[in-house]
Design a protein around this motif. Structure first.
Motif, short mmCIF file in Angstrom:
data_model
loop_
_atom_site.label_atom_id
_atom_site.label_comp_id
_atom_site.label_asym_id
_atom_site.label_seq_id
_atom_site.Cartn_x
_atom_site.Cartn_y
_atom_site.Cartn_z
N ASP A 1 -8.79 -2.88 -4.66
CA ASP A 1 -8.57 -1.66 -3.97
C ASP A 1 -7.95 -0.49 -4.87
O ASP A 1 -8.24 0.57 -4.67
CB ASP A 1 -7.85 -1.50 -2.73
N HIS A 2 -6.88 -0.80 -5.81
CA HIS A 2 -6.22 0.01 -6.63
C HIS A 2 -6.32 -0.62 -8.08
O HIS A 2 -5.70 -1.36 -8.63
CB HIS A 2 -4.83 -0.27 -6.14
N LYS B 1 -7.08 -8.35 -2.72
CA LYS B 1 -7.70 -7.34 -2.12
C LYS B 1 -7.01 -5.88 -2.66
O LYS B 1 -7.47 -4.70 -3.12
CB LYS B 1 -7.90 -7.32 -0.59
N LEU B 2 -5.68 -6.13 -2.62
CA LEU B 2 -4.75 -4.89 -3.08
C LEU B 2 -5.22 -4.64 -4.72
O LEU B 2 -5.58 -3.48 -4.96
CB LEU B 2 -3.36 -5.29 -3.41
N GLU C 1 0.90 -1.27 0.01
CA GLU C 1 -0.35 -0.06 -0.05
C GLU C 1 0.89 1.11 -0.08
O GLU C 1 0.56 2.25 -0.68
CB GLU C 1 -0.92 0.01 1.18
#
Ligand code: GUN
Ligand code: ZN
Length: 433
Positions: free
Chosen positions: A217-218, A213-214, A179
């Protein structure tokens, strides 16, 4: 920067020639007009030059092609190229993991990143999708070096919570560090972040879920990992993930198969995986010299084409035997023929330029030498050695290109330009930038 003109023989592909027969663009005496690092015009010199009165034109001797784009390479493995004696899993344990442990030292990471980028430019490669190590600072070092040279590059911290002692993170630290790196580097100048789980065997289920999830989310970042490279690796994946239909399905179960995903190798894929890759719009980085070096196998070009899988070309240093995508294109031809596929030299050039650019989602900017794209290009010398000069004398364009791929490597890269600036000049014996 003022407007610059480059005159010479220009060759590029606008599409995969296996899909579009009119993909080839060849200007035997061409002009490339560059302003502030971008191409503002390209075409036959005689047609174009009058539109730019007073243009300063540099004549370039050789074949001007887009800068090569390496779709899969490990910068921390630069100094482990040519390590003898093992197939994938033993090679990782014996040669690679110890080398990557040294990247705990940021000064070491910076020094290797600089040497790696020097080597890329010497080999005509102007963009790449690059593995760091598990250490976040290895990615800081790489991106800082790439940014200083204004290179278009993608990189990511390796996620590997099941790695050996001294070379592992945790699901929580892997996500947290990724992140921070995404916020610091993704979309800055010419840089792209890639979420980088090493492969299924070195990440827990929790970490693979974190990688998914990364990605969710991006939405702009890439996913970069290895897939179906070695038969023992594949057996170990099947033994651990008993619910998965196949190796790709393991990644799919964690949301990792998307149109921004790049899988290295993919040389032992069931048809089901190819169909799923094509459906998702995911890409495969074909790494032929690595596949031969580690005794892994050979990519099945015909199978991938049948299913419409997107592919590009990777060196996969340190398992690959050359950073040169010319050399890797030549090996790809030989590996392809072994499986009954004749890789056309123009298609091989496409894989090393526009094909890889599409995998990295940078094809708006580089890979085709068309108006509006950035002026990253290479000047190739098809007479780089006495034998090449003999072979290419009186040869047709496809023969010259094939000879460059079979006989050529860094010796055949006369110059490398980044954003219209000369960043490597073979005959000046150094980087002039
Ligand atoms: N699979 C997992 N890690 C690696 C690596 O570093 N190189 C190659 N070729 N395959 C891998
Ligand atoms: Zn690799």
């Amino acid at each position: 920067m003022t407007m610059q003109g480059f005159r010479g023989e220009i060759l590029s592909l606008s599409h995969d020639p296996a899909e579009a027969p009119d993909a080839l663009r060849h200007d035997a005496d061409g002009l490339l007009v560059v302003e502030d690092g971008r191409i503002v015009a390209r075409g036959p010199y005689a047609d174009l030059v009058a539109r730019f009165p007073g243009l300063e034109v540099e004549a370039l001797e050789g074949l001007i092609v887009p800068g090569f784009i390496d779709a899969h390479v490990h910068y921390p493995q630069l100094d482990r190229i040519a390590s003898h004696g093992e197939q994938l899993l033993d090679w990782l344990e014996r040669h690679i993991f110890p080398a990557e442990q040294a990247f705990a030292d940021p000064a070491h990471a910076s020094a290797v990143a600089e040497a790696f980028l020097d080597e890329l430019l010497r080999h005509g490669t102007t963009s790449a999708l690059v593995f760091g190590t598990v250490h976040a600072a290895s990615v800081d070092a790489f991106f800082a070096a790439a940014e200083a040279r204004e290179l278009r590059m993608a990189c990511g911290k390796v996620l590997m919570d099941l790695g050996p002692e001294g070379l592992k993170d945790t699901p929580a630290s892997g996500v947290a560090e990724s992140e921070v790196l995404i916020r610091r580097w993704h979309g800055r100048g010419r840089l792209t972040y890639a979420v980088t789980p090493r492969f299924a065997l070195t990440s827990s289920d929790a970490q693979l879920a974190g990688a998914g999830k990364l990605l969710a989310d991006h939405p702009g970042v890439l996913l970069h990992t290895h897939l179906a490279e070695n038969t023992r690796e594949i057996s170990e994946v099947a033994a651990r993930f008993t619910q998965a239909a196949d190796y790709l399905d393991v990644y799919d179960g964690f949301g990792l198969v998307t149109q921004r995903s790049v899988f290295a190798h993919g040389i032992h894929l069931p048809d089901r995986s190819c169909a799923r890759l094509a459906e998702a719009g995911a890409g495969v980085a074909v790494c032929p010299s690595s596949n031969l070096f580690l005794g892994s196998g050979m990519f099945d070009f015909a199978q991938a084409q049948r299913h419409g899988v997107r592919i590009g070309l990777g060196s996969d240093i340190g398992a690959g035997t050359s950073l040169s995508l010319l050399h890797n294109a030549g090996v790809a031809y030989q590996a392809g023929l072994f499986k009954g596929y004749r890789l056309d030299p123009f298609r091989a050039l496409w894989l090393a330029t526009g094909g890889s650019a599409r995998l990295l989602h940078i094809d708006k900017d580089v890979g085709m030498l068309v108006e509006g794209q950035e002026a990253d290009f290479v000047v190739l010398d098809d007479k780089a050695t006495p034998l090449m000069a003999r072979r290419t004398a009186r040869a047709t364009l496809d023969e010259r290109l094939f000879a460059l791929q079979v006989l050529g490597d860094d010796r055949a890269v006369r110059r490398t330009y980044v954003l219209g600036r000369c960043a490597w000049d073979r005959d000046a014996l150094g980087c002039v930038a």
